[in-house]
Motif scaffolding. Sequence first.
Motif, mmCIF file in Angstrom:
data_model
loop_
_atom_site.group_PDB
_atom_site.id
_atom_site.type_symbol
_atom_site.label_atom_id
_atom_site.label_comp_id
_atom_site.label_asym_id
_atom_site.label_seq_id
_atom_site.Cartn_x
_atom_site.Cartn_y
_atom_site.Cartn_z
ATOM 1 N N PRO A 162 -21.702 -29.717 20.270
ATOM 2 C CA PRO A 162 -21.681 -29.744 21.736
ATOM 3 C C PRO A 162 -22.258 -28.513 22.406
ATOM 4 O O PRO A 162 -22.673 -28.586 23.568
ATOM 5 N N PHE A 163 -22.295 -27.380 21.704
ATOM 6 C CA PHE A 163 -22.761 -26.143 22.320
ATOM 7 C C PHE A 163 -24.154 -25.753 21.855
ATOM 8 O O PHE A 163 -24.631 -24.646 22.142
ATOM 9 N N GLY A 164 -24.831 -26.665 21.146
ATOM 10 C CA GLY A 164 -26.204 -26.440 20.720
ATOM 11 C C GLY A 164 -26.323 -25.297 19.738
ATOM 12 O O GLY A 164 -25.419 -25.028 18.941
ATOM 13 N N ASP A 165 -27.465 -24.613 19.823
ATOM 14 C CA ASP A 165 -27.745 -23.450 18.973
ATOM 15 C C ASP A 165 -27.904 -22.229 19.861
ATOM 16 O O ASP A 165 -29.029 -21.826 20.191
ATOM 17 N N PRO A 166 -26.804 -21.618 20.285
ATOM 18 C CA PRO A 166 -26.906 -20.452 21.171
ATOM 19 C C PRO A 166 -27.671 -19.316 20.502
ATOM 20 O O PRO A 166 -27.600 -19.136 19.287
ATOM 21 N N PRO A 167 -28.389 -18.543 21.307
ATOM 22 C CA PRO A 167 -29.206 -17.471 20.734
ATOM 23 C C PRO A 167 -28.425 -16.233 20.342
ATOM 24 O O PRO A 167 -28.980 -15.290 19.784
ATOM 25 N N GLY A 168 -27.120 -16.213 20.615
ATOM 26 C CA GLY A 168 -26.337 -15.010 20.313
ATOM 27 C C GLY A 168 -26.576 -13.948 21.369
ATOM 28 O O GLY A 168 -26.688 -14.233 22.562
ATOM 29 N N GLY A 169 -26.693 -12.723 20.940
ATOM 30 C CA GLY A 169 -26.886 -11.622 21.882
ATOM 31 C C GLY A 169 -25.583 -10.898 22.142
ATOM 32 O O GLY A 169 -24.491 -11.404 21.904
ATOM 33 N N SER A 170 -25.717 -9.677 22.635
ATOM 34 C CA SER A 170 -24.547 -8.842 22.894
ATOM 35 C C SER A 170 -24.103 -8.991 24.341
ATOM 36 O O SER A 170 -24.919 -9.206 25.238
ATOM 37 N N VAL A 171 -22.810 -8.891 24.543
ATOM 38 C CA VAL A 171 -22.244 -8.920 25.884
ATOM 39 C C VAL A 171 -21.194 -7.823 25.977
ATOM 40 O O VAL A 171 -20.666 -7.354 24.961
ATOM 41 N N THR A 172 -20.904 -7.427 27.188
ATOM 42 C CA THR A 172 -19.780 -6.544 27.442
ATOM 43 C C THR A 172 -18.781 -7.302 28.292
ATOM 44 O O THR A 172 -19.157 -8.140 29.110
ATOM 45 N N GLY A 173 -17.533 -7.030 28.102
ATOM 46 C CA GLY A 173 -16.525 -7.743 28.851
ATOM 47 C C GLY A 173 -15.916 -8.872 28.047
ATOM 48 O O GLY A 173 -16.180 -9.029 26.847
ATOM 49 N N PRO A 174 -15.096 -9.694 28.692
ATOM 50 C CA PRO A 174 -14.288 -10.677 27.979
ATOM 51 C C PRO A 174 -15.110 -11.756 27.267
ATOM 52 O O PRO A 174 -16.163 -12.184 27.748
ATOM 53 N N VAL A 175 -14.580 -12.188 26.133
ATOM 54 C CA VAL A 175 -15.146 -13.310 25.387
ATOM 55 C C VAL A 175 -14.013 -14.262 25.028
ATOM 56 O O VAL A 175 -12.847 -13.861 24.923
#
Length: 245
Positions: free
Chosen positions: A114-127
């Motif tokens: 359902p969420f496909g193939d996300p490219p990933g990547g870095s984030v800051t903040g809540p996950v």
Amino acid sequence: MSTPPELVTLHVWRTSRGALPRALTRMAVDPRRLRALPGVRFGKLLGTGTGTDFGPRDADLTRWAALTVWDSPTAADDFDDSSVGRGWARIAHAGVRIDLRPLTSRGEWSGQRPFGDPPGGSVTGPVLALTRARLRARRAATFWRAIPPVAAALRDAPGLLARFGVGEAPLGWQGTVSVWRDPTDLVAFAYRHPEHRAAIMRTPTEGWYAEELFARFEVRDVVGDRTVLGWVTDGDSETVKGGRA
């Protein structure tokens, strides 16, 4: 579905015990209605658990959820005015919506990705981390015996903002939702905490799951009453974009 969606939403509602018959009716009639809404790629109505042990005795009969994958944010904006949104609003005394962007996803849910193939990547903040599995009936008992140490460790994990179980059925269709202050906190628990690491190591040999999915999301926004999620209060106002509660 290989293209990641623009938006995934998690709606969670708190109802009274007196509203249980109406909530169960909604759980029976709304799954098809949810999937039929304009702009919906994938949708699931879910019961929840308290997050105490994530086992069959953990059910919370006053909290319900809808996970929805949308074609566009515009389509998602119409949810509250849909038959599903209005129906739950009538019986809920509190609710919250979490807006999510997929970061990683592996596995399948009901034979779909359902969420496909996300490219990933870095984030800051809540996950937000979502796990979902369909247990093999003959392995369910050993799975539930293995979960309490992991649940106890999760409760005290640094950086945990909220946690609860989710499920499509009372038994055998299990999942977890956890929200973390920062991706590093999630990674530290998932791969370095001994109880959770031990459970991961056992999974291939025990053969617990007939189907499984693990996904990680950036939390874009939280709108509504976060206490429905069991959200911790420390630092709330600075935790999520917009700080709306």
